[in-house]
Design a protein around this motif. Structure first.
Motif, PDB file in Angstrom:
ATOM      1  N   MET A   1      80.769  65.547  56.124  1.00 52.61           N
ATOM      2  CA  MET A   1      81.804  65.108  57.068  1.00 52.61           C
ATOM      3  C   MET A   1      82.020  66.175  58.151  1.00 52.61           C
ATOM      4  O   MET A   1      81.934  67.371  57.886  1.00 52.61           O
ATOM      5  N   TYR A   2      82.313  65.704  59.347  1.00 57.22           N
ATOM      6  CA  TYR A   2      82.575  66.618  60.456  1.00 57.22           C
ATOM      7  C   TYR A   2      84.065  66.937  60.537  1.00 57.22           C
ATOM      8  O   TYR A   2      84.913  66.120  60.200  1.00 57.22           O
ATOM      9  N   GLU A   3      84.348  68.144  60.996  1.00 60.12           N
ATOM     10  CA  GLU A   3      85.736  68.576  61.101  1.00 60.12           C
ATOM     11  C   GLU A   3      86.405  67.880  62.286  1.00 60.12           C
ATOM     12  O   GLU A   3      85.977  68.004  63.429  1.00 60.12           O
ATOM     13  N   LYS A   4      87.460  67.150  62.002  1.00 54.43           N
ATOM     14  CA  LYS A   4      88.137  66.350  63.020  1.00 54.43           C
ATOM     15  C   LYS A   4      88.681  67.232  64.138  1.00 54.43           C
ATOM     16  O   LYS A   4      89.324  68.247  63.880  1.00 54.43           O
ATOM     17  N   GLY A   5      88.418  66.836  65.369  1.00 49.10           N
ATOM     18  CA  GLY A   5      88.931  67.552  66.530  1.00 49.10           C
ATOM     19  C   GLY A   5      88.126  68.769  66.930  1.00 49.10           C
ATOM     20  O   GLY A   5      88.360  69.348  67.990  1.00 49.10           O
ATOM     21  N   LYS A   6      87.164  69.163  66.103  1.00 50.20           N
ATOM     22  CA  LYS A   6      86.375  70.360  66.394  1.00 50.20           C
ATOM     23  C   LYS A   6      85.212  70.018  67.324  1.00 50.20           C
ATOM     24  O   LYS A   6      84.579  68.970  67.201  1.00 50.20           O
ATOM     25  N   ILE A   7      84.910  70.932  68.244  1.00 51.64           N
ATOM     26  CA  ILE A   7      83.798  70.759  69.176  1.00 51.64           C
ATOM     27  C   ILE A   7      82.708  71.768  68.827  1.00 51.64           C
ATOM     28  O   ILE A   7      82.971  72.969  68.732  1.00 51.64           O
ATOM     29  N   SER A   8      81.501  71.268  68.640  1.00 47.43           N
ATOM     30  CA  SER A   8      80.338  72.138  68.427  1.00 47.43           C
ATOM     31  C   SER A   8      79.627  72.305  69.773  1.00 47.43           C
ATOM     32  O   SER A   8      79.080  71.338  70.315  1.00 47.43           O
ATOM     33  N   LYS A  33      91.047  75.835  71.313  1.00 50.02           N
ATOM     34  CA  LYS A  33      90.370  76.868  70.522  1.00 50.02           C
ATOM     35  C   LYS A  33      89.563  76.346  69.338  1.00 50.02           C
ATOM     36  O   LYS A  33      88.889  77.140  68.666  1.00 50.02           O
ATOM     37  N   ASN A  34      89.616  75.067  69.056  1.00 52.70           N
ATOM     38  CA  ASN A  34      88.946  74.544  67.862  1.00 52.70           C
ATOM     39  C   ASN A  34      87.485  74.219  68.186  1.00 52.70           C
ATOM     40  O   ASN A  34      87.122  73.064  68.441  1.00 52.70           O
ATOM     41  N   PHE A  35      86.655  75.239  68.198  1.00 57.81           N
ATOM     42  CA  PHE A  35      85.240  75.041  68.504  1.00 57.81           C
ATOM     43  C   PHE A  35      84.385  76.089  67.811  1.00 57.81           C
ATOM     44  O   PHE A  35      84.862  77.122  67.346  1.00 57.81           O
ATOM     45  N   GLU A  36      83.086  75.788  67.748  1.00 56.22           N
ATOM     46  CA  GLU A  36      82.062  76.741  67.322  1.00 56.22           C
ATOM     47  C   GLU A  36      80.997  76.775  68.412  1.00 56.22           C
ATOM     48  O   GLU A  36      80.820  75.805  69.159  1.00 56.22           O
ATOM     49  N   TRP A  37      80.289  77.895  68.508  1.00 57.06           N
ATOM     50  CA  TRP A  37      79.243  78.048  69.522  1.00 57.06           C
ATOM     51  C   TRP A  37      77.913  78.278  68.803  1.00 57.06           C
ATOM     52  O   TRP A  37      77.710  79.309  68.172  1.00 57.06           O
ATOM     53  N   ILE A  38      77.029  77.287  68.869  1.00 53.41           N
ATOM     54  CA  ILE A  38      75.722  77.371  68.232  1.00 53.41           C
ATOM     55  C   ILE A  38      74.694  77.750  69.290  1.00 53.41           C
ATOM     56  O   ILE A  38      74.416  76.975  70.212  1.00 53.41           O
TER      57      ILE A  38
END
Length: 299
Positions: A1-8, A33-38
């Motif tokens: 499942m993906y984290e709701k509201g999070k941006i990859s 602020k709810n993000f990750e940087w790949i």
């Protein structure tokens, strides 16, 4: 499942240590602020890893992977599999984005009624010229917001300019690029296939700084050989839009032979890739033009 509201956030990069700081600095300023940087390092030989290692000591949202040089489309596919966010967006290694970019995209998505969201894949905004700050492209019809497919946007509404936004991750994974030989696969092809099922919400807000100078170009080739796939796709799959933009399809007929010759294909091989007899005949008709353009571009 993906984290709701999070941006990859996905950044494929190759020897872009001199410009990658634009992305990092933009992310540091984000109000959302709810993000990750790949970061997928596609075989860089410059100081990219050293730079990313330094930033990783300062922040906890970076995920860095190095791979042998395989091409942007393969790098993005790898990042999509790694993504943990409900949404994904690709930020190129020479981009900048407004400090409120992610908040605006999230707010625009949340304005779509929840019961309707399954038919949407994207919220898509405009880009701007970082040198002038001016938006790229004309204003949207319909008061600054438009819901339609990306095919309708391109052919009917003539939105033939650079855009940027965020996509539902589950949809992005369904329409990953094909992993072909070579360093590039036109992302437009999979976007078009996706457009047959999903629509987008377009907003008339410039959020991404798009650098168009030659020094930032990812490729210096006059003819992109892999666009052979794009031209054949247009003719085989998008002819229902011919009446809206005949010129672009004539360009596709010419492009098939231009890029075909660039790849060293025989004319018979080019024609074999066209589905309908009439389109085969038209491609043959325009073949001399494609050959002349190929010759001019490669002098």
């Amino acid at each position: 499942m993906y984290e709701k509201g999070k941006i990859s956030i996905i950044t494929p990069t190759y020897n872009r240590a001199k410009t990658l700081h634009r992305v990092f600095e933009s992310l540091e300023k984000q109000t959302y602020k709810n993000f990750e940087w790949i970061i997928i390092d596609d075989g860089s030989t410059d100081e990219t890893k050293v730079l990313v290692d330094t930033w990783s000591k300062e922040v906890d949202y970076i995920r860095y992977v190095y791979q042998p040089n395989a091409g942007k489309h393969i790098a993005v596919n790898r990042a999509l599999v790694m993504a943990t966010g409900e949404y994904t967006t690709t930020v190129d290694s020479d981009d900048e984005i407004r400090e409120d970019a992610f908040q605006i995209l999230i707010d625009a998505w949340n304005e779509i009624p929840e019961k309707d969201r399954k038919k949407y894949k994207n919220v898509t905004a405009k880009c701007y010229d970082p040198q002038t700050g001016k938006p790229i492209g004309a204003s949207l019809p319909g008061g600054g917001q438009l819901d339609c497919s990306s095919l309708d946007a391109r052919y009917i509404y003539k939105m033939n300019y650079e855009r940027w936004g965020m996509t539902r991750t589950e949809v992005a994974i369904q329409y990953k690029s094909k992993e072909i030989g070579g360093k590039f696969y036109p992302e437009t092809i999979m976007q078009d296939l996706c457009a047959r099922k999903y629509i987008e919400r377009y907003i008339d807000v410039p959020l991404r700084g798009y650098y168009r100078d030659a020094g930032n170009a990812l490729t210096k080739n006059k003819i992109n050989k892999e666009n052979f796939y794009l031209w054949t796709h247009n003719i085989n799959d998008n002819m229902d839009y011919f009446k809206y933009d005949p010129k672009s399809f004539i360009k596709s007929y010419i492009g098939i032979t231009m890029t075909g010759f660039a790849n060293g294909y025989k004319l018979s091989h080019m024609i074999k890739n066209i589905n309908r007899p009439l389109d085969k005949a038209i491609t043959l008709f325009f073949a001399p033009v494609g050959l002349v353009v190929f010759w001019i571009e490669n002098r």
